[in-house]
Scaffold this motif. Sequence first.
Motif, PDB file in Angstrom:
ATOM      1  N   SER A  65       9.198  -7.950   0.706  1.00 49.57           N
ATOM      2  CA  SER A  65       9.912  -6.703   0.451  1.00 49.57           C
ATOM      3  C   SER A  65       9.787  -6.323  -1.021  1.00 49.57           C
ATOM      4  O   SER A  65      10.058  -7.142  -1.911  1.00 49.57           O
ATOM      5  CB  SER A  65      11.381  -6.891   0.827  1.00 49.57           C
ATOM      6  OG  SER A  65      12.203  -6.142  -0.031  1.00 49.57           O
ATOM      7  N   THR A  66       9.376  -5.107  -1.267  1.00 46.45           N
ATOM      8  CA  THR A  66       9.228  -4.655  -2.659  1.00 46.45           C
ATOM      9  C   THR A  66      10.552  -4.769  -3.406  1.00 46.45           C
ATOM     10  O   THR A  66      10.592  -5.185  -4.564  1.00 46.45           O
ATOM     11  CB  THR A  66       8.727  -3.197  -2.673  1.00 46.45           C
ATOM     12  OG1 THR A  66       7.465  -3.159  -2.029  1.00 46.45           O
ATOM     13  CG2 THR A  66       8.583  -2.664  -4.086  1.00 46.45           C
ATOM     14  N   LYS A  67      11.630  -4.409  -2.722  1.00 45.54           N
ATOM     15  CA  LYS A  67      12.948  -4.425  -3.382  1.00 45.54           C
ATOM     16  C   LYS A  67      13.274  -5.820  -3.935  1.00 45.54           C
ATOM     17  O   LYS A  67      13.697  -5.969  -5.081  1.00 45.54           O
ATOM     18  CB  LYS A  67      14.011  -3.993  -2.366  1.00 45.54           C
ATOM     19  CG  LYS A  67      15.360  -3.832  -2.964  1.00 45.54           C
ATOM     20  CD  LYS A  67      16.352  -3.306  -1.959  1.00 45.54           C
ATOM     21  CE  LYS A  67      17.675  -3.050  -2.658  1.00 45.54           C
ATOM     22  NZ  LYS A  67      18.693  -2.570  -1.765  1.00 45.54           N
ATOM     23  N   ILE A 114      15.013   2.703  -0.682  1.00 50.49           N
ATOM     24  CA  ILE A 114      14.201   1.615  -0.108  1.00 50.49           C
ATOM     25  C   ILE A 114      13.939   0.506  -1.135  1.00 50.49           C
ATOM     26  O   ILE A 114      14.031  -0.672  -0.817  1.00 50.49           O
ATOM     27  CB  ILE A 114      12.867   2.170   0.463  1.00 50.49           C
ATOM     28  CG1 ILE A 114      13.169   3.192   1.572  1.00 50.49           C
ATOM     29  CG2 ILE A 114      11.985   1.045   1.009  1.00 50.49           C
ATOM     30  CD1 ILE A 114      11.968   3.959   2.085  1.00 50.49           C
ATOM     31  N   HIS A 115      13.605   0.881  -2.367  1.00 45.45           N
ATOM     32  CA  HIS A 115      13.178  -0.103  -3.387  1.00 45.45           C
ATOM     33  C   HIS A 115      14.285  -0.556  -4.331  1.00 45.45           C
ATOM     34  O   HIS A 115      14.076  -1.486  -5.083  1.00 45.45           O
ATOM     35  CB  HIS A 115      12.125   0.520  -4.319  1.00 45.45           C
ATOM     36  CG  HIS A 115      10.737   0.494  -3.787  1.00 45.45           C
ATOM     37  ND1 HIS A 115       9.652   0.686  -4.590  1.00 45.45           N
ATOM     38  CD2 HIS A 115      10.264   0.314  -2.563  1.00 45.45           C
ATOM     39  CE1 HIS A 115       8.560   0.641  -3.858  1.00 45.45           C
ATOM     40  NE2 HIS A 115       8.903   0.420  -2.615  1.00 45.45           N
ATOM     41  N   GLY A 116      15.358   0.192  -4.425  1.00 46.20           N
ATOM     42  CA  GLY A 116      16.369  -0.118  -5.434  1.00 46.20           C
ATOM     43  C   GLY A 116      16.033   0.530  -6.759  1.00 46.20           C
ATOM     44  O   GLY A 116      16.684   1.463  -7.192  1.00 46.20           O
ATOM     45  N   LEU A 124       0.814  -1.220   0.000  1.00 47.31           N
ATOM     46  CA  LEU A 124       0.000   0.000   0.000  1.00 47.31           C
ATOM     47  C   LEU A 124       0.848   1.272   0.000  1.00 47.31           C
ATOM     48  O   LEU A 124       0.376   2.346   0.369  1.00 47.31           O
ATOM     49  CB  LEU A 124      -0.962   0.007   1.202  1.00 47.31           C
ATOM     50  CG  LEU A 124      -1.929  -1.184   1.265  1.00 47.31           C
ATOM     51  CD1 LEU A 124      -2.912  -1.008   2.420  1.00 47.31           C
ATOM     52  CD2 LEU A 124      -2.684  -1.364  -0.050  1.00 47.31           C
ATOM     53  N   GLY A 125       2.094   1.120  -0.409  1.00 47.30           N
ATOM     54  CA  GLY A 125       2.926   2.311  -0.594  1.00 47.30           C
ATOM     55  C   GLY A 125       3.368   2.978   0.703  1.00 47.30           C
ATOM     56  O   GLY A 125       3.561   4.196   0.732  1.00 47.30           O
ATOM     57  N   SER A 126       3.585   2.182   1.751  1.00 52.04           N
ATOM     58  CA  SER A 126       4.048   2.810   3.001  1.00 52.04           C
ATOM     59  C   SER A 126       5.422   3.431   2.813  1.00 52.04           C
ATOM     60  O   SER A 126       5.731   4.471   3.397  1.00 52.04           O
ATOM     61  CB  SER A 126       4.078   1.795   4.149  1.00 52.04           C
ATOM     62  OG  SER A 126       5.210   0.945   4.060  1.00 52.04           O
ATOM     63  N   SER A 127       6.253   2.804   1.978  1.00 55.66           N
ATOM     64  CA  SER A 127       7.603   3.354   1.783  1.00 55.66           C
ATOM     65  C   SER A 127       7.520   4.713   1.096  1.00 55.66           C
ATOM     66  O   SER A 127       8.273   5.637   1.421  1.00 55.66           O
ATOM     67  CB  SER A 127       8.462   2.396   0.953  1.00 55.66           C
ATOM     68  OG  SER A 127       7.904   2.205  -0.327  1.00 55.66           O
ATOM     69  N   ALA A 128       6.592   4.832   0.151  1.00 56.23           N
ATOM     70  CA  ALA A 128       6.477   6.103  -0.571  1.00 56.23           C
ATOM     71  C   ALA A 128       5.892   7.185   0.338  1.00 56.23           C
ATOM     72  O   ALA A 128       6.367   8.324   0.331  1.00 56.23           O
ATOM     73  CB  ALA A 128       5.603   5.921  -1.804  1.00 56.23           C
ATOM     74  N   VAL A 185       5.724   5.704  -9.335  1.00 54.38           N
ATOM     75  CA  VAL A 185       4.261   5.850  -9.250  1.00 54.38           C
ATOM     76  C   VAL A 185       3.817   6.052  -7.798  1.00 54.38           C
ATOM     77  O   VAL A 185       2.948   6.889  -7.523  1.00 54.38           O
ATOM     78  CB  VAL A 185       3.510   4.668  -9.924  1.00 54.38           C
ATOM     79  CG1 VAL A 185       3.766   3.337  -9.255  1.00 54.38           C
ATOM     80  CG2 VAL A 185       2.015   4.928  -9.964  1.00 54.38           C
ATOM     81  N   ASP A 186       4.424   5.341  -6.870  1.00 55.46           N
ATOM     82  CA  ASP A 186       3.950   5.422  -5.480  1.00 55.46           C
ATOM     83  C   ASP A 186       4.196   6.809  -4.883  1.00 55.46           C
ATOM     84  O   ASP A 186       3.314   7.382  -4.227  1.00 55.46           O
ATOM     85  CB  ASP A 186       4.653   4.369  -4.608  1.00 55.46           C
ATOM     86  CG  ASP A 186       4.224   2.954  -4.939  1.00 55.46           C
ATOM     87  OD1 ASP A 186       3.468   2.776  -5.906  1.00 55.46           O
ATOM     88  OD2 ASP A 186       4.644   2.029  -4.224  1.00 55.46           O
ATOM     89  N   ASN A 187       5.409   7.344  -5.114  1.00 51.16           N
ATOM     90  CA  ASN A 187       5.656   8.671  -4.545  1.00 51.16           C
ATOM     91  C   ASN A 187       4.834   9.742  -5.247  1.00 51.16           C
ATOM     92  O   ASN A 187       4.447  10.745  -4.631  1.00 51.16           O
ATOM     93  CB  ASN A 187       7.159   9.017  -4.520  1.00 51.16           C
ATOM     94  CG  ASN A 187       7.873   8.732  -5.800  1.00 51.16           C
ATOM     95  OD1 ASN A 187       8.244   7.597  -6.065  1.00 51.16           O
ATOM     96  ND2 ASN A 187       8.064   9.749  -6.618  1.00 51.16           N
ATOM     97  N   ALA A 214      14.439   8.884  -1.965  1.00 51.05           N
ATOM     98  CA  ALA A 214      14.305   8.044  -0.764  1.00 51.05           C
ATOM     99  C   ALA A 214      13.723   6.684  -1.154  1.00 51.05           C
ATOM    100  O   ALA A 214      14.138   5.640  -0.626  1.00 51.05           O
ATOM    101  CB  ALA A 214      13.416   8.745   0.261  1.00 51.05           C
ATOM    102  N   GLU A 215      12.780   6.687  -2.102  1.00 48.24           N
ATOM    103  CA  GLU A 215      12.220   5.415  -2.594  1.00 48.24           C
ATOM    104  C   GLU A 215      13.307   4.555  -3.247  1.00 48.24           C
ATOM    105  O   GLU A 215      13.296   3.326  -3.134  1.00 48.24           O
ATOM    106  CB  GLU A 215      11.109   5.680  -3.616  1.00 48.24           C
ATOM    107  CG  GLU A 215       9.710   5.833  -3.031  1.00 48.24           C
ATOM    108  CD  GLU A 215       9.065   4.489  -2.689  1.00 48.24           C
ATOM    109  OE1 GLU A 215       9.348   3.944  -1.593  1.00 48.24           O
ATOM    110  OE2 GLU A 215       8.275   3.989  -3.500  1.00 48.24           O
ATOM    111  N   LYS A 216      14.250   5.232  -3.931  1.00 49.93           N
ATOM    112  CA  LYS A 216      15.348   4.461  -4.552  1.00 49.93           C
ATOM    113  C   LYS A 216      16.166   3.756  -3.479  1.00 49.93           C
ATOM    114  O   LYS A 216      16.612   2.629  -3.670  1.00 49.93           O
ATOM    115  CB  LYS A 216      16.245   5.376  -5.366  1.00 49.93           C
ATOM    116  CG  LYS A 216      15.657   5.749  -6.701  1.00 49.93           C
ATOM    117  CD  LYS A 216      16.667   6.534  -7.514  1.00 49.93           C
ATOM    118  CE  LYS A 216      16.017   7.041  -8.781  1.00 49.93           C
ATOM    119  NZ  LYS A 216      16.803   8.081  -9.420  1.00 49.93           N
TER     120      LYS A 216
HETATM  121 MG    MG Z   1       6.976   0.536  -1.294  1.00 47.07          MG
END
Ligand code: MG
Length: 420
Positions: free
Chosen positions: A242-244, A196-198, A143-147, A203-205, A192-194
């Motif tokens: 993990s999304t990554k 976390i996600h690599g 649900l895009g918590s990282s974004a 889209v999420d941010n 910051a998403e990079k």
């Molecule tokens: Mg995420």
Amino acid sequence: MQVRDCLISAPGKAILHGEHAVVHGKVALAVSLNLRTYLQLKASSDGKVSIKLPNIDTFVCWELSELRQLTPCLSGKKEEGQCLDPELVKRLREFMGLTNENLDSSTTATLAFLYIYLSLFGSGEMPSLTVCVWSELPTGAGLGSSAAYSVCLAAAVLCAIGAIPTPLKEWEQTARWCQEDLELINSWAFQAEKIIHGNPSGVDNAVGTWGGMLRFLAGKIIPLSRVPLLRILLTNTKVPRSTKVLVARVKDKINKFPSILIPVLDSVDAISCTCEKVLNEMTCEPITGEHYNILEELIDINQHHLNVMGVGHPSLDTLCQVTAARGLHSKLTGAGGGGCGITLLRPGNPADCIESENCSSHSSWMTSDSGQSLALTLQQSIILSMHVATVERKNSLLQEETSSRTRLIVSGHLPRPTGG
Ligand SMILES: [Mg+2]
Ligand SMILES: Nc1ncnc2c1ncn2[C@@H]1O[C@H](COP(=O)(O)OP(=O)(O)O)[C@@H](O)[C@H]1O
Ligand SMILES: C[C@@](O)(CCOP(=O)(O)O)CC(=O)O
């Protein structure tokens, strides 16, 4: 240097179609949720930088003198946040004693914070402050918590350095930024998403920053202002992932079988485009069963494609089977491998019948404090009834007064943010 205190919030998101394919330049359709992440930044005078992340049991504190040693490599560019600074990432990894690539939640979130803090403050005077982040979103569930975390971080630190205004007036409870400020926030959130996600698509941010429903294609964000009111169920399988790791898994598969996987990605792209067309038609003409038939078939086909990409999970298969037994169609949302799924409901049908069949609510994630429950069990899942068409900008990134309460909310009560 003394910074201004601020309280910021950003929404999570659900992807209707296009997860993973969007990382490879295909269309995705996504919508913001009325589940938000909150960040409070407070100036301090103890010569320390502290982060408190209660959702992931992370409480870390550094002396400013330690952090200052990490800064000489910095270019001090505050205007844009498109590419990660590899030298800063390397120094941070050394500083934190990291050797492997796949990091735990706490390390990843800490690394993302330090990256944004040092990138933006590093070339000037570094302030002593405390940042606390808490969320209504489940962490690592699609649900895009990282974004939402990344967007809050970027907005707070950009505010603190004065790169964007703190627009809140005394009489306002919440305030928003202009388009240019939002673009700056979004670009730093993407960095910051990079971390976390690599390799995130962005889209999420974008949804975390602008809210509403949007079409995303290769960095281009098109708000969809005309969409019908849809009801979907959101189910959390509670299987962690993990999304990554999942994004990397899809990339490996594409590299291994390009001639097989590329047509799959193209097909997902066509699904997103067809879905967008149908949603648009549903706003221009009377909604018929045929519109729903098509939306349901698109969900089924996409779920098969996501399984082909290797991001399915037995818990998601269960969700599909259990809902299919009630004539409903489901797919995973976000990175998959567990996490959440979405189920389309037709007007006048099943949220209520599912609720009455599955009425116990023992989730720590979604029980309301008023005793009225949103949290329902379906096998091991939690179901939240929600509307997709949250097209008003009420869900976008907000700067809030400390006293302001969560607004909005689609169906029923949600838990109060904790911490902070
Ligand atoms: Mg995420
Ligand atoms: N409230 C939060 N506090 C701290 N870190 C968070 C929070 N929410 C998300 N994160 C970071 O984002 C990671 C989850 O990101 P990800 O695997 O992309 O899943 P999601 O689908 O929730 O975005 C967490 O492991 C953590 O590092
Ligand atoms: C799989 C992906 O399409 C969405 C990931 O979303 P989430 O982190 O699972 O909420 C990755 C991306 O678009 O960056």
